[in-house]
Write a protein that holds these residues in place. Sequence first.
Motif, PDB file in Angstrom:
ATOM      1  N   PHE B 108       0.943  -1.205  -0.087  1.00 33.09           N
ATOM      2  CA  PHE B 108      -0.023   0.090  -0.069  1.00 33.09           C
ATOM      3  C   PHE B 108       0.887   1.356  -0.009  1.00 33.09           C
ATOM      4  O   PHE B 108       1.721   1.407   0.878  1.00 33.09           O
ATOM      5  N   ARG B 109       0.715   2.073  -1.028  1.00 32.72           N
ATOM      6  CA  ARG B 109       1.497   3.369  -1.157  1.00 32.72           C
ATOM      7  C   ARG B 109       0.877   4.514  -0.856  1.00 32.72           C
ATOM      8  O   ARG B 109       1.659   5.526  -1.000  1.00 32.72           O
ATOM      9  N   GLU B 110      -0.686   4.765  -0.778  1.00 33.27           N
ATOM     10  CA  GLU B 110      -1.170   5.826  -0.620  1.00 33.27           C
ATOM     11  C   GLU B 110      -0.710   6.595   0.681  1.00 33.27           C
ATOM     12  O   GLU B 110      -0.384   5.787   1.843  1.00 33.27           O
ATOM     13  N   SER B 111      -1.079   7.724   1.098  1.00 33.97           N
ATOM     14  CA  SER B 111      -0.941   8.217   2.283  1.00 33.97           C
ATOM     15  C   SER B 111      -2.135   7.974   3.098  1.00 33.97           C
ATOM     16  O   SER B 111      -2.131   8.134   4.519  1.00 33.97           O
ATOM     17  N   ARG B 112      -3.398   7.912   2.619  1.00 30.88           N
ATOM     18  CA  ARG B 112      -4.564   7.520   3.251  1.00 30.88           C
ATOM     19  C   ARG B 112      -5.317   6.264   2.989  1.00 30.88           C
ATOM     20  O   ARG B 112      -5.074   5.968   1.588  1.00 30.88           O
ATOM     21  N   PHE B 121     -12.001  -6.221   6.475  1.00 34.21           N
ATOM     22  CA  PHE B 121     -12.270  -5.455   5.019  1.00 34.21           C
ATOM     23  C   PHE B 121     -12.169  -6.669   3.966  1.00 34.21           C
ATOM     24  O   PHE B 121     -13.033  -6.715   3.123  1.00 34.21           O
ATOM     25  N   THR B 122     -11.164  -7.209   3.999  1.00 33.89           N
ATOM     26  CA  THR B 122     -10.814  -7.803   2.707  1.00 33.89           C
ATOM     27  C   THR B 122     -11.649  -9.470   2.959  1.00 33.89           C
ATOM     28  O   THR B 122     -11.846  -9.980   1.905  1.00 33.89           O
ATOM     29  N   ARG B 123     -11.765  -9.704   3.964  1.00 31.17           N
ATOM     30  CA  ARG B 123     -12.795 -11.004   4.303  1.00 31.17           C
ATOM     31  C   ARG B 123     -14.206 -10.635   3.481  1.00 31.17           C
ATOM     32  O   ARG B 123     -14.669 -11.901   3.125  1.00 31.17           O
ATOM     33  N   GLN B 124     -14.645  -9.650   3.144  1.00 27.91           N
ATOM     34  CA  GLN B 124     -15.713  -9.320   2.451  1.00 27.91           C
ATOM     35  C   GLN B 124     -15.790 -10.109   1.014  1.00 27.91           C
ATOM     36  O   GLN B 124     -16.884 -10.405   0.534  1.00 27.91           O
ATOM     37  N   PHE B 125     -14.633 -10.207   0.346  1.00 26.94           N
ATOM     38  CA  PHE B 125     -14.667 -10.588  -0.669  1.00 26.94           C
ATOM     39  C   PHE B 125     -14.594 -12.142  -0.814  1.00 26.94           C
ATOM     40  O   PHE B 125     -14.804 -12.735  -2.143  1.00 26.94           O
ATOM     41  N   THR B 144     -14.980   4.659   5.480  1.00 26.67           N
ATOM     42  CA  THR B 144     -14.920   6.150   5.489  1.00 26.67           C
ATOM     43  C   THR B 144     -13.541   6.573   5.241  1.00 26.67           C
ATOM     44  O   THR B 144     -12.495   6.360   6.180  1.00 26.67           O
ATOM     45  N   GLY B 145     -13.183   7.517   4.687  1.00 28.78           N
ATOM     46  CA  GLY B 145     -11.887   8.111   4.222  1.00 28.78           C
ATOM     47  C   GLY B 145     -10.903   7.127   3.299  1.00 28.78           C
ATOM     48  O   GLY B 145      -9.962   7.535   3.086  1.00 28.78           O
ATOM     49  N   ALA B 146     -11.688   5.997   2.887  1.00 28.48           N
ATOM     50  CA  ALA B 146     -10.679   5.236   1.907  1.00 28.48           C
ATOM     51  C   ALA B 146     -11.506   4.668   0.892  1.00 28.48           C
ATOM     52  O   ALA B 146     -11.258   3.509   0.087  1.00 28.48           O
ATOM     53  N   THR B 147     -12.428   5.595   0.294  1.00 29.93           N
ATOM     54  CA  THR B 147     -13.266   5.330  -0.846  1.00 29.93           C
ATOM     55  C   THR B 147     -12.700   4.951  -2.078  1.00 29.93           C
ATOM     56  O   THR B 147     -12.760   3.906  -2.596  1.00 29.93           O
ATOM     57  N   LEU B 148     -11.680   5.732  -2.372  1.00 32.45           N
ATOM     58  CA  LEU B 148     -10.962   5.551  -3.716  1.00 32.45           C
ATOM     59  C   LEU B 148     -10.159   4.083  -3.609  1.00 32.45           C
ATOM     60  O   LEU B 148      -9.881   3.240  -4.622  1.00 32.45           O
ATOM     61  N   SER B 149      -9.617   3.720  -2.305  1.00 38.48           N
ATOM     62  CA  SER B 149      -8.722   2.336  -2.256  1.00 38.48           C
ATOM     63  C   SER B 149      -9.783   1.296  -2.209  1.00 38.48           C
ATOM     64  O   SER B 149      -9.568   0.256  -2.927  1.00 38.48           O
ATOM     65  N   VAL B 150     -10.757   1.389  -1.735  1.00 35.80           N
ATOM     66  CA  VAL B 150     -11.961   0.468  -1.669  1.00 35.80           C
ATOM     67  C   VAL B 150     -12.414   0.205  -3.187  1.00 35.80           C
ATOM     68  O   VAL B 150     -12.475  -0.861  -3.489  1.00 35.80           O
ATOM     69  N   ASN B 151     -12.637   1.235  -4.058  1.00 40.55           N
ATOM     70  CA  ASN B 151     -13.086   1.249  -5.377  1.00 40.55           C
ATOM     71  C   ASN B 151     -12.122   0.388  -6.042  1.00 40.55           C
ATOM     72  O   ASN B 151     -12.288  -0.242  -7.027  1.00 40.55           O
TER      73      ASN B 151
END
Lengths: 230, 175
Positions: B108-112, B121-125, B144-151
């Motif tokens: 993971f390379r993003e700041s948020r 989270f990953t268990r949902q898949f 919340t706050g991780a929408t782009l990463s989730v998408n």
Amino acid sequence: MSATHRLVGHDFMRKRSRSATHYLRSLYSWHRWIGVLASLFVLLLASTGLALNHAESLHLNQRYVCTAWLLRPYGLLADSPNLGMPFAQAWWTRAGGWLWRDAQALTPAPNGSLLSRTAEGVLLLEPSGDWTLFAPSGEVLERGSHTPAMLQPANSPVELAPLPGHLAVALSRATRCRQITWERWLLDLHAGRLLGLQGARVMDAAAIAMIVLAISGLLLWRRQRRRQQR
Amino acid sequence: MRSLITIILTSLLSLPVSAAQVYQTPEQFVSSAFQGKPPAATPLWLNADLKATAARILGHPPQALRIKYWRQGLQTAWVLDEIGRDEPITAGFRILGGQLQDTQVLIFRESRGWEIHMPNFTRQFAGLTLTPNSGLSGHIDGITGATLSVNAMQRMARLALYLDQHVRNPPVSGP
């Protein structure tokens, strides 16, 4: 109430009314002149703010400023590469933080990235461990991270050679045009940073002026409303 | 006092992460997906049809001409990259019989948005399959706050399932 008292009272009310009128006129005057001065900044902030709100859809973070006078505030020095790696009838060069195939920018190549030839093409290995394998045509064959073991770079050392003169000139210009995105430039304009610390202070003053405008405008509106109600 | 400590701890947890976080290397993921004996990687070259569908799933053309995968029987493993906001997220997907078995954020390379690496989270898949219109068969709760990463994770999961479907049931070419 005696006549004297009535006179004093009336005088007091007249003075109070004159004072209120003077205050109102001053407020209007201040509001007008601050408004005129601030209007340019309002236009600037509103238009840059609007563009920045839509930076993604306008691809402002993928488009670069290339005009010399717009880049002047940054004091950027053009990277003047003179060595490159000849491979498959093209020159592969790392310059200005990018990997180039001839004068075409392929991908960002941070400082410390290594270039090497492989059986399939050109491998760019970044300091983070991320790597990109390019076909001789410049297309990306494959990308990966932390998997140097999965890729076998050729054992032959990379031979750099002097770039042809026309390519060196083209790259020197091209690297300047790959440093500041339009998004970055608009952000700096919006914040006043293009003019350095003084510019930022001017924007602070403009922001304070707009706050004063908003408050004086509200006060004027409230006064007017009261007058209308009377 | 307790609520103050909670607020401080929550604020510290939501501070942006600055460097790349390597939770698992791709080699480690692939090795664990096949109980320590991974098969040789196979390159999947993206032909025009694959490129077009991949572009539809990702919302942009795929970034490479080929993608490596590992296969043993009905199981495949994929290591994919997709940009969240500004930086790529590397994720691993293990698929068995067209169903997601294991989904991991590897790098993971993003700041948020780093919360997406957490198991809740990953268990949902797990157990999700690909629908006929290349969507996921189940809903993924966002963070919340991780929408782009989730998408980005959802797009990669869909792509992995689609490519898995392709390699196990390649279209038959005409005479």
